[in-house]
Design an enzyme around this catalytic site. Structure first.
Site: not given
Length: 412
Positions: A14, A16, A159
């Site tokens: 992932d 950000e 997140h």
């Protein structure tokens, strides 16, 4: 580093990133996180996570609910400094993640292109958003990772790259378990094999647990950096229709386009005109001639569709105000109207009977029907329709907003 052939692990990863602004259209990677998972046991084998310092620190906010602040990334390595490690983790492995085909894969390629390096290549890609959109659908309300995690009681999405990668794996496990149980539920009266028969089966004839394991297959290449992505599945012969669950909210925009000697607002997704494919909309009210000569009907939209339309309406309204129009902006999603206490949307038919209408038979075949048949088919409440919708803006007689116009309808 091993070759692709001897790298069987699945890597959940992932990113950000910064949110692009008007001044800076691109995205900068602020964090990379990944876990290596055994494909047979789904156990985590290794992990890696790091903040990333962009070349221009001014694009990073001073305050962020994610903790990705200017101060946090100031002392972090640049992407060039971690590129070897990222390449080694990703190259030749099965990539997995939530919405990675349309976001993380593209960002990885862009990041390597910026430092003039060849990007890593996957052996195969498992995008849980796309897969769950085909199978799990709206059992949890929508397919956001946060929604799915809350649905299964897995905690809040942070997140943050490493935590979200681990959360993604747990969500996949839970969704797979639900789908497995649903598809293998058998009524007692339909279960024919007796215990005695099962006990008499020769042990060598009993299937081994791994005999029917389906191989993970590669998907087609993801879009190159900077190019608009296309849906992973063909929805119809018409191009450009996107399922609401596949819409990236921060990639919605609006611009003015020429129209009948003037200009009108066009809603865009990744710089391409946004058109939506909405499956299984339930009719609340059938054909209405209230807005004659344009015919319309009212449906109950799922939450994910409401969210997409609310964002579209808000962005288009900003452009509407920029135009200097004094018309009142009307919401696309109607809430607590005179007809209902639940959200509803109105779907309009194209002029001159131009909406293509078909009926899905029990066999699954589609039968095209005449417009004269359509009115009676939609009178019953709770009829289900699949709609291919364009988002047409209007500014007429003191009112403005977005009309949802059906280019094609499939009636269940």
């Amino acid at each position: 580093m091993g070759s692709r052939e001897d790298r069987p692990e699945i890597v959940f990863f992932d990113l950000e990133t910064t949110v692009p602004s008007e001044a800076d259209k691109g995205r900068c990677v602020l964090e990379f996180g990944a876990i290596l998972v055994c494909p047979k046991t789904l156990k985590e084998l290794d992990s890696y996570s790091t903040f990333v310092r962009p070349a221009n620190l001014s694009v990073v906010p001073d305050i962020s609910r994610k903790g990705l602040t200017r101060e946090a990334v100031n002392s972090a390595p640049t992407f060039q400094e971690i590129a070897d490690r990222v390449y080694d983790i990703l190259d030749g492995r099965i990539w997995a993640g939530h919405n990675i085909v349309k976001f993380d894969c593209i960002r990885i390629r862009e990041a390597f292109a910026e430092i003039r390096r060849v990007p890593p290549e996957p052996k195969a890609i498992v995008d849980s958003l796309t897969s769950l959109n085909r199978t799990f659908r709206n059992r949890a309300g929508n397919l956001k990772l946060e929604t799915l995690a809350n649905h299964f009681g897995l905690g809040q999405q942070r997140h943050r790259s490493l935590e979200d990668s681990r959360l993604n794996l747990e969500v996949v496990k839970y969704c797979a378990a639900v789908l497995f149980l649903e598809s293998n539920t058998v009524q007692p009266e339909n279960f024919q094999m007796s215990r005695a028969t099962n006990d008499q089966m020769d042990i060598d004839e009993r299937p081994e647990p791994d005999d029917e394991v389906e191989e993970i297959r590669p998907v087609s290449k993801f879009p190159a950096a900077g190019t608009p992505s296309t849906p992973l599945r063909i929805l119809s012969s018409d191009d450009g229709f996107v399922d609401p669950s596949e819409v990236l909210l921060d990639c919605i925009s609006a611009s003015f386009v020429p129209y009948s000697g003037g200009k009108k607002i066009q809603v865009l997704h990744r710089d391409v005109q946004l058109q939506l494919y909405c499956a299984g909309l339930r009719v609340r009210f059938g054909i209405s001639r209230q807005f004659a000569p344009k015919l319309s009907f009212v449906v109950d939209p799922p939450p994910i569709l409401c969210e997409v339309l609310d964002v579209c309406s808000g962005i288009a309204q900003t452009r509407h105000l920029d135009s200097g129009s004094s018309s009142q902006w009307m919401p696309t999603v109607e809430r607590e109207s005179e007809f209902s206490n639940y959200p509803t949307i109105r779907v309009r038919l194209r002029d001159n009977d131009a909406t293509e209408i078909s009926r899905r038979e029990i066999s699954g075949n589609l039968q095209k029907i005449q417009f004269s048949e359509f009115e009676s088919l939609l009178v019953p409440r709770r009829t289900l329709v699949d709609a291919y919708l364009s988002l047409d803006t209007y500014d007429y007689k003191g009112f403005a907003g977005i009309r949802l116009v059906a280019k094609r309808l499939i009636i269940h």
